[in-house]
Design an enzyme around this catalytic site. Structure first.
Site, short mmCIF file in Angstrom:
data_model
loop_
_atom_site.label_atom_id
_atom_site.label_comp_id
_atom_site.label_asym_id
_atom_site.label_seq_id
_atom_site.Cartn_x
_atom_site.Cartn_y
_atom_site.Cartn_z
N GLN A 174 -0.22 -0.89 -5.83
CA GLN A 174 -1.38 0.22 -4.56
C GLN A 174 -0.98 1.20 -4.25
OE1 GLN A 174 -2.12 -2.22 -0.43
NE2 GLN A 174 -3.56 -3.76 -2.33
N LEU A 214 -4.42 -17.36 3.55
CA LEU A 214 -4.36 -18.72 4.00
C LEU A 214 -4.79 -19.49 3.18
CD1 LEU A 214 -6.42 -18.76 7.33
CD2 LEU A 214 -4.03 -18.47 6.74
N ALA A 223 0.91 -1.09 0.17
CA ALA A 223 -0.21 -0.47 -0.05
C ALA A 223 0.97 1.57 -0.26
CB ALA A 223 -0.76 -0.40 1.12
N TYR A 232 -9.35 1.01 5.20
CA TYR A 232 -9.03 2.28 4.64
C TYR A 232 -10.27 3.07 4.09
CZ TYR A 232 -4.94 -0.47 5.98
OH TYR A 232 -3.65 -1.31 6.72
#
Length: 358
Positions: free
Chosen positions: A99, A301, A57, A182
């Site tokens: 990103q 995961l 980010a 965010y």
């Protein structure tokens, strides 16, 4: 034939496989500037066989940083080091992505190893902004500032300028961060967005900021390079953003020219209840892909080669993104190729037949 190691064309770029390194904050920048840690961290994963490496980010403004140690792209001076990073990744048969992010009310925190707490002004923190003056945590001393029309216009302008710099720096994929609580996600979620103007209330109003940012970014980002949007498919909380809204948003984004929906989840509120398990977010990517008719990325995961292979082969997602597993093993792409019996291209420095056969 491995589906995970099949190519995928996204506009003018062709990914050599479906393995993507997910954006992961390193909390290792100063004043937004990248350094050799970022070069080695991202470059190692390009060497390691992933097709696309998406940089963490990267804040479009100083106040948009999660922490004071985040990467930034609000200044032309940031570009020089990014050019070195993108060039290295491209030299090693992978594509660099970035990103773009604004943390909103979740900004001004310390790095995880310093407790991940909200910094006060005295500690070097800053005033945060949000769609509504509602704190993320009940322990915060100061509520975020509600963005007015001028503030919203600045956010859109900051994303636009960041996209121009990202292109100049050599990135080939641009991802808008609309997840994990965010700023863009804060506007999407009815649990956070309590506005009564054109940016709050209805679904159409809550997605307005994202669409304005997308349209602004598209004026600076080349039409032959892909745009991703990372979303939180659900808030995992009653009354919040959910999978059905994600599908509807994905339909709109597809119509607007977005290429891939990167499907994560959660992060908007602290009372979320996440049913964490292996591949627990894959069904979100599958539903968005099938109901919106758009390419998706699955994340969360996913740790095994055959697990990732089954996701792509079964049509649940088009890309598989790896975060923690990529931290554990920078050569994840090469290892997965070996485990699936794929004759992947190895760096000549690593290409020792006697090692590969073991």
């Amino acid at each position: 034939m491995s589906h995970l190691f099949s190519i995928l064309q996204l506009r003018s770029i062709i990914l050599k496989n479906r393995i993507v390194v997910s954006p992961m904050c390193q909390y290792s920048a100063e004043d937004g500037f990248a350094n050799d840690w970022h070069l080695v961290h991202l470059g190692a994963r390009a060497i390691g066989g992933a097709a696309l490496i998406i940089q963490e980010a990267t804040a479009v403004s100083p106040e948009g940083r999660i922490s004071g140690c985040d990467l930034g792209i609000w200044d032309d001076a940031h570009i020089e080091k990014y050019k070195q990073i993108t060039a290295f990744i491209l030299q090693h048969n992978a594509f660099p992505g970035i990103q773009l992010s604004h943390a909103g009310r979740k900004a001004s925190t310390t790095p995880p190893w310093q407790g991940n707490h909200k910094m006060t002004l005295e500690e070097g923190g800053w005033h945060t902004v949000a769609p509504s003056p509602v704190c993320f945590s009940e322990h915060e001393a100061e509520a975020p500032i509600e963005l007015d029309a001028a503030g919203i216009a600045k956010v859109v302008s900051d994303f636009k300028a960041a996209a121009a710099r990202a292109h100049q720096a050599g990135y080939k994929v641009l991802e808008l961060h609309a997840a994990h609580g965010y700023l863009i996600h804060q506007f999407l979620s009815p649990l956070v967005n309590q506005r009564t103007d054109a940016y709050g209330g209805s679904f159409e109003n809550r997605i307005r900021l994202l669409l304005e940012i997308l349209e602004a970014v598209q004026t600076e980002w080349p039409a032959d390079l892909p745009i991703f949007v990372r979303i939180s498919g659900t808030d995992w909380a009653e009354g919040g953003w959910n999978e059905s809204q994600s599908v509807e948003l994905a339909k709109v984004l597809k119509h607007k020219g977005v290429d891939v929906i990167d499907c994560s989840s959660g992060g908007a509120v602290q009372h979320q209840q996440i049913p964490v398990a292996a591949g627990y977010q894959v069904p979100i990517a599958e539903r968005v892909k099938k109901e919106a008719g758009i390419l998706t990325g699955a994340v969360g995961l996913i740790t095994q080669a055959h697990q990732a292979e089954d996701i792509v082969a079964g049509g649940q997602a088009d890309l598989v993104l790896f975060a923690r597993e990529s931290l554990r093993d920078p050569n994840l792409g090469l290892r997965f190729a070996h485990e699936l019996g794929v004759d992947a291209i190895w760096p000549k420095q690593y290409d020792r037949a006697q090692w590969r056969k073991k």
